[in-house]
Design a protein around this motif. Structure first.
Motif, PDB file in Angstrom:
ATOM      1  N   MET A   1     140.136  59.181  91.017  1.00 40.14           N
ATOM      2  CA  MET A   1     139.031  59.097  91.973  1.00 40.14           C
ATOM      3  C   MET A   1     137.746  58.535  91.381  1.00 40.14           C
ATOM      4  SD  MET A   1     138.657  61.854  94.801  1.00 40.14           S
ATOM      5  CE  MET A   1     137.189  62.613  95.363  1.00 40.14           C
ATOM      6  N   LEU A   2     137.553  58.622  90.083  1.00 38.70           N
ATOM      7  CA  LEU A   2     136.283  58.154  89.515  1.00 38.70           C
ATOM      8  C   LEU A   2     136.341  56.709  89.016  1.00 38.70           C
ATOM      9  CD1 LEU A   2     135.020  61.351  87.659  1.00 38.70           C
ATOM     10  CD2 LEU A   2     134.587  60.597  89.997  1.00 38.70           C
ATOM     11  N   THR A   3     137.451  56.039  89.253  1.00 39.03           N
ATOM     12  CA  THR A   3     137.590  54.613  88.906  1.00 39.03           C
ATOM     13  C   THR A   3     137.178  54.298  87.469  1.00 39.03           C
ATOM     14  OG1 THR A   3     135.347  53.973  89.636  1.00 39.03           O
ATOM     15  CG2 THR A   3     137.079  53.920  91.298  1.00 39.03           C
ATOM     16  N   VAL A   4     137.547  55.140  86.516  1.00 39.41           N
ATOM     17  CA  VAL A   4     137.196  54.811  85.128  1.00 39.41           C
ATOM     18  C   VAL A   4     138.283  54.004  84.441  1.00 39.41           C
ATOM     19  CG1 VAL A   4     135.610  56.699  84.714  1.00 39.41           C
ATOM     20  CG2 VAL A   4     138.032  57.038  84.267  1.00 39.41           C
ATOM     21  N   GLY A   5     139.439  53.864  85.074  1.00 37.68           N
ATOM     22  CA  GLY A   5     140.493  53.053  84.471  1.00 37.68           C
ATOM     23  C   GLY A   5     141.510  53.878  83.724  1.00 37.68           C
ATOM     24  N   LEU A   6     142.736  53.398  83.739  1.00 38.48           N
ATOM     25  CA  LEU A   6     143.851  54.082  83.078  1.00 38.48           C
ATOM     26  C   LEU A   6     143.720  53.944  81.570  1.00 38.48           C
ATOM     27  CD1 LEU A   6     146.909  52.942  85.190  1.00 38.48           C
ATOM     28  CD2 LEU A   6     146.239  55.301  84.762  1.00 38.48           C
ATOM     29  N   GLN A   7     143.934  54.887  80.744  1.00 39.13           N
ATOM     30  CA  GLN A   7     144.145  56.249  81.123  1.00 39.13           C
ATOM     31  C   GLN A   7     142.942  57.096  80.791  1.00 39.13           C
ATOM     32  OE1 GLN A   7     147.340  56.489  78.253  1.00 39.13           O
ATOM     33  NE2 GLN A   7     146.105  57.691  76.904  1.00 39.13           N
ATOM     34  N   CYS A   8     142.716  58.127  81.619  1.00 39.22           N
ATOM     35  CA  CYS A   8     141.644  59.076  81.330  1.00 39.22           C
ATOM     36  C   CYS A   8     142.051  60.403  81.952  1.00 39.22           C
ATOM     37  CB  CYS A   8     140.322  58.568  81.892  1.00 39.22           C
ATOM     38  SG  CYS A   8     138.903  59.548  81.389  1.00 39.22           S
ATOM     39  N   SER A   9     142.737  61.234  81.185  1.00 35.86           N
ATOM     40  CA  SER A   9     143.279  62.495  81.676  1.00 35.86           C
ATOM     41  C   SER A   9     142.843  63.632  80.771  1.00 35.86           C
ATOM     42  CB  SER A   9     144.810  62.461  81.665  1.00 35.86           C
ATOM     43  OG  SER A   9     145.289  61.466  82.526  1.00 35.86           O
ATOM     44  N   ALA A  10     142.173  64.598  81.363  1.00 33.38           N
ATOM     45  CA  ALA A  10     141.700  65.728  80.561  1.00 33.38           C
ATOM     46  C   ALA A  10     142.553  66.960  80.828  1.00 33.38           C
ATOM     47  CB  ALA A  10     140.251  66.035  80.893  1.00 33.38           C
ATOM     48  N   PHE A  11     142.948  67.613  79.742  1.00 30.76           N
ATOM     49  CA  PHE A  11     143.619  68.912  79.851  1.00 30.76           C
ATOM     50  C   PHE A  11     142.594  69.958  79.440  1.00 30.76           C
ATOM     51  CE2 PHE A  11     146.355  72.134  77.529  1.00 30.76           C
ATOM     52  CZ  PHE A  11     146.728  72.800  78.681  1.00 30.76           C
ATOM     53  N   LEU A  12     142.221  70.828  80.381  1.00 31.28           N
ATOM     54  CA  LEU A  12     141.162  71.802  80.133  1.00 31.28           C
ATOM     55  C   LEU A  12     141.741  73.207  80.074  1.00 31.28           C
ATOM     56  CD1 LEU A  12     138.647  70.420  82.787  1.00 31.28           C
ATOM     57  CD2 LEU A  12     138.724  69.877  80.342  1.00 31.28           C
ATOM     58  N   LEU A  13     141.230  73.985  79.145  1.00 29.75           N
ATOM     59  CA  LEU A  13     141.704  75.343  78.949  1.00 29.75           C
ATOM     60  C   LEU A  13     140.527  76.316  78.988  1.00 29.75           C
ATOM     61  CD1 LEU A  13     144.090  75.281  75.863  1.00 29.75           C
ATOM     62  CD2 LEU A  13     144.621  76.242  78.094  1.00 29.75           C
ATOM     63  N   ARG A  14     140.735  77.476  79.571  1.00 25.93           N
ATOM     64  CA  ARG A  14     139.685  78.485  79.569  1.00 25.93           C
ATOM     65  C   ARG A  14     139.648  79.231  78.237  1.00 25.93           C
ATOM     66  NH1 ARG A  14     139.482  82.730  84.465  1.00 25.93           N
ATOM     67  NH2 ARG A  14     141.491  83.235  83.546  1.00 25.93           N
ATOM     68  N   ASP A  15     140.748  79.202  77.542  1.00 22.65           N
ATOM     69  CA  ASP A  15     140.901  79.935  76.279  1.00 22.65           C
ATOM     70  C   ASP A  15     139.854  79.547  75.234  1.00 22.65           C
ATOM     71  OD1 ASP A  15     142.679  81.367  74.143  1.00 22.65           O
ATOM     72  OD2 ASP A  15     142.262  79.368  73.349  1.00 22.65           O
ATOM     73  N   THR A  16     139.354  80.534  74.502  1.00 21.42           N
ATOM     74  CA  THR A  16     138.401  80.243  73.423  1.00 21.42           C
ATOM     75  C   THR A  16     138.920  80.750  72.075  1.00 21.42           C
ATOM     76  OG1 THR A  16     137.281  82.326  73.867  1.00 21.42           O
ATOM     77  CG2 THR A  16     136.365  80.350  74.901  1.00 21.42           C
ATOM     78  N   SER A  17     140.190  81.125  72.032  1.00 20.43           N
ATOM     79  CA  SER A  17     140.715  81.729  70.801  1.00 20.43           C
ATOM     80  C   SER A  17     141.383  80.703  69.893  1.00 20.43           C
ATOM     81  CB  SER A  17     141.726  82.818  71.165  1.00 20.43           C
ATOM     82  OG  SER A  17     142.942  82.213  71.579  1.00 20.43           O
ATOM     83  N   GLY A  18     141.378  79.432  70.281  1.00 20.44           N
ATOM     84  CA  GLY A  18     142.037  78.428  69.442  1.00 20.44           C
ATOM     85  C   GLY A  18     143.515  78.274  69.754  1.00 20.44           C
ATOM     86  N   LEU A  19     143.897  78.717  70.961  1.00 24.32           N
ATOM     87  CA  LEU A  19     145.299  78.668  71.386  1.00 24.32           C
ATOM     88  C   LEU A  19     145.894  77.261  71.277  1.00 24.32           C
ATOM     89  CD1 LEU A  19     147.557  80.326  72.839  1.00 24.32           C
ATOM     90  CD2 LEU A  19     146.527  79.634  75.009  1.00 24.32           C
ATOM     91  N   LEU A  20     145.129  76.278  71.712  1.00 28.73           N
ATOM     92  CA  LEU A  20     145.628  74.896  71.749  1.00 28.73           C
ATOM     93  C   LEU A  20     146.009  74.416  70.348  1.00 28.73           C
ATOM     94  CD1 LEU A  20     146.047  72.615  73.796  1.00 28.73           C
ATOM     95  CD2 LEU A  20     143.683  71.918  73.437  1.00 28.73           C
ATOM     96  N   GLN A  21     145.147  74.696  69.410  1.00 24.02           N
ATOM     97  CA  GLN A  21     145.392  74.305  68.011  1.00 24.02           C
ATOM     98  C   GLN A  21     146.591  75.077  67.447  1.00 24.02           C
ATOM     99  OE1 GLN A  21     142.979  72.492  65.862  1.00 24.02           O
ATOM    100  NE2 GLN A  21     144.266  72.724  64.056  1.00 24.02           N
ATOM    101  N   ARG A  22     146.667  76.376  67.731  1.00 22.17           N
ATOM    102  CA  ARG A  22     147.788  77.168  67.218  1.00 22.17           C
ATOM    103  C   ARG A  22     149.106  76.686  67.824  1.00 22.17           C
ATOM    104  NH1 ARG A  22     144.642  81.347  68.595  1.00 22.17           N
ATOM    105  NH2 ARG A  22     146.142  82.275  70.024  1.00 22.17           N
ATOM    106  N   CYS A  23     149.032  76.302  69.093  1.00 18.87           N
ATOM    107  CA  CYS A  23     150.248  75.881  69.796  1.00 18.87           C
ATOM    108  C   CYS A  23     150.739  74.523  69.304  1.00 18.87           C
ATOM    109  CB  CYS A  23     149.963  75.834  71.293  1.00 18.87           C
ATOM    110  SG  CYS A  23     151.355  75.292  72.287  1.00 18.87           S
ATOM    111  N   HIS A  24     149.831  73.572  69.133  1.00 17.89           N
ATOM    112  CA  HIS A  24     150.248  72.204  68.814  1.00 17.89           C
ATOM    113  C   HIS A  24     150.030  71.793  67.373  1.00 17.89           C
ATOM    114  CE1 HIS A  24     149.734  71.049  73.329  1.00 17.89           C
ATOM    115  NE2 HIS A  24     150.963  71.435  73.076  1.00 17.89           N
TER     116      HIS A  24
END
Lengths: 451, 451
Positions: A264-287
């Motif tokens: 919808m914001l016409t910024v061009g492919l690709q622009c995809s954000a994955f957002l997390l509410r977590d603040t414990s570092g889950l994303l880093q521990r997971c990946h």
């Protein structure tokens, strides 16, 4: 050693070629590509196009003039997705600020894994993600740009699995009880793809019934489980509009959100954000895996700026600059106006569809997704005939073929459940005016009149 | 409806901004960014840089002059990966043909899922993949461009699992016997990441011992299983050189190959090909889901041109044009010369390292990966002291910090197994001359002399 005295290319000649290629870009791809009097596409059959383009790769190189002609041909036979009459998929429009950001990103060619090779972009990504989270309604959290919304959805599924069963990372799914994944029966196909890819299995995706508008029925879900976690990606931008953000009421209660500003914001492919509410570092521990050649522990700066270990990727493109530059150019206000303009276009079209003979809404649009049938004169008034729906299902593909061959515009169609093929129109580009919307319906009528 | 009469942006002003931004790109990012007399990076501490850039996103927009200054700042504080003295990671150099292809790709902004929205690129991707397969030694097969080598490796693991256990797709890993994945103990960390992501579990990755050069010892593998399937991605380009392709002898016996032209061929991030020998449609069966809004069965052209269902992604960037245009520009011959030049640079540096006092090779390079220690005068002749190795391990990080603060060049370092931190130098850019290589070693000596 012979041959290393001089560079392996002619820098001046290369720069000259680049300047001329940029002229092709500006004249052919940008100016003509967005000119409403030009064609949206120049259709050729695949075999004919292959001949025309002479795609084969050979042993010797070619002179600059030949290469520039090739650039012109590539533009000529490519679909003009920035054209005001390209309504085909979820992206359209060619915003000059976003495009400038994208071109600079290419020229700066870096990988967003460590602060040392991407200092500006590591900080910028952090600011953009925080801003997107703020719009979701979270004052803190985590996130990462990913190669598309499908990948974001896979990240979400993987993080959810890891949060509940951290042992899955080392022991695999074999060590876990049988998992089930609950999603709307109208959810994006990436959920099924992700279930297969992640080793969960598509049979373990439980599809929860939806109402006629495609919304999950809470009671149906309650019957089955407590929670489904995936979010639809392209609606996220509605959060920018105070007028329309109520459509996503409650989104701040989600644990994660996938948001595709490239739609919808016409910024061009690709622009995809994955957002997390977590603040414990889950994303880093997971990946994370802490590769020592990138994420050395003895760096002279704070390693928490090296965000590259939050993703299953290694090298990762810079996807934040284009959105950041557009945002700086028009502000949150300007983005909100674009969202509101897209809603206004859809509203206008919906009213026109209701007003015109032979057009029929599949349902009232609630977002910027307008689904409708065009009923040619030969089928009007025959709704009760047994062949009415099968015949109507052939209309959209036939009109689509005609518009592609003519090159006048592009729009998608699809069947859905028991509904036969209908057009699905999505306006996101600010370049689209009322005249284009009128043309759109007139052209469908013209192309489908004799069917 | 008010407001829809005119476009939602000023096309002429936007085009003017774009022209000026392209001047910044050409002057600052391309010309200065590759000028050997300019700095490779302009180091700032993260907090200082954040202040300098004023990254915050606000409600209102900004005028063009301010935005152009922001573009200049973004370039100024970004690392110049196209600079002849950027040796930091596996990519470097700014090829004008590849860059032209990348900029055109951005301006044409399309998604490589269907022939109808990407006719040129669907055909082009097919030709490029076939050419890469030909170099591997396969006369037929399948393949797809993916967002990076790590993703390619995950695709390979997923396809291998699917081929042996097709039921995994629907039933998940729970229905399978416990799987084991065999890889070299020196393989890329994406194998571990992939095992976690795919639900296989990192504990089920069996690391096969390697010899001192990092090659898997066949007898060690035989002891454990019949076959390991993953390939190292960045060496693929050696296949272009008849002189060096023997290094990959036997690669045609693999079932799949991951190849990153964005590394040695300087085409720019991202350009990663996942190649398969299979001709039965395995890739499509493994990853496909047939979403009806993209892959309608009643299209007016041959649906086999819609390649988008071969990947776990939905929208997918066009990654073939930059490689195709470069290939057209310099031919297979020209690419081979680049590969040979990279080998020659490495050979030259290796001899210099052996010749100079205080430099020590970790091992003779076989590819274009040159690993060496610099031993400052204070440590020379003290090899038998107990603190020799721990002290030497601190030298590379200290020199790296000094070069970053000075901005004179960039090179990576890392420990490996029991070996303490060493420099890892990789020359891929044709812009690098012997003078740059001499400077590289001189500068390390200058920066590390007093340590």
């Amino acid at each position: 050693m012979a041959g290393l005295e001089d560079p392996g290319w002619e820098a001046a000649a290369g720069e000259e070629f680049l300047r001329e290629a940029l002229q092709v870009l500006l004249e052919e791809a940008v100016r003509k590509g967005t000119d409403v009097t030009e064609k949206v596409c120049e259709w050729r059959e695949p075999l004919e196009l292959r001949e025309l383009l002479d795609l084969e790769l050979r042993s010797g190189g070619e002179p600059p003039e030949r290469l520039l002609q090739r650039c012109r041909d590539v533009v000529r036979f490519s679909v003009k997705t920035g054209h005001p009459r390209f309504f085909n998929q979820l992206f359209s429009g060619l915003d000059p600020h976003a495009l400038a950001g994208r071109l600079l990103t290419e020229a700066l060619n870096t990988s967003q894994y460590t602060f040392e090779v991407a200092p500006v972009f590591v900080l910028m990504e952090g600011v953009v993600l925080a801003k997107l989270r703020e719009l979701v309604g979270w004052s803190s959290g985590d996130g990462i740009f990913a190669p598309g919304g499908s990948m974001c959805n896979m990240y979400a599924m993987n993080v959810a699995r890891f949060q509940r069963f951290p042992e899955c990372r080392s022991l695999g799914m074999m060590a876990l009880p049988r998992l089930a994944l609950f999603t709307s029966c109208d959810s994006h196909y990436s959920i099924q793809k992700g279930a297969a890819f992640l080793g969960i299995g598509t049979d373990n995706v439980r599809l929860v019934a939806t109402d006629e508008r495609g919304k999950m029925i809470p009671e149906e879900l309650e019957k089955e489980i407590q929670k489904a976690k995936a979010e639809a990606a392209w609606g996220g931008s509605a959060l920018l509009s105070s007028k329309h953000r109520h459509l996503l009421a409650g989104i701040e209660r989600a644990h994660s959100v996938t948001w595709n500003p490239h739609k919808m914001l016409t910024v061009g492919l690709q622009c995809s954000a994955f957002l997390l509410r977590d603040t414990s570092g889950l994303l880093q521990r997971c990946h994370g895996s802490g590769a020592t050649y990138l994420f050395q522990r003895d760096k002279f700066y704070d390693m928490s700026y090296d965000t590259g270990d939050k993703t299953p990727q290694c090298g990762r493109r810079v996807d934040c600059l284009k959105l950041w530059l557009l945002w700086k150019a028009i502000g949150t206000q300007g983005l909100a106006q674009r969202v509101e303009r897209a809603f206004a276009c859809t509203r206008y079209l919906a009213e026109e569809v209701k007003r015109r003979d032979g057009f029929e809404l599949v349902m009232e649009p609630e977002f910027i997704n307008l689904c409708f049938w065009f009923v040619p004169p030969s089928l009007r008034g025959r709704e009760s005939c047994p062949d009415y729906w099968p015949s109507l299902g052939k209309v959209a593909p036939a009109i689509k073929e005609r518009m592609m061959r003519k090159g006048s515009m592009m729009v998608g169609y699809q069947p859905h459940g028991t509904r036969v093929n209908f057009f699905r129109q999505i306006v996101t580009s600010p370049a689209v005016t009322r005249a284009d919307l009128d043309f759109f319906l007139d052209e469908i009528e013209r192309l489908g009149w004799d069917l």
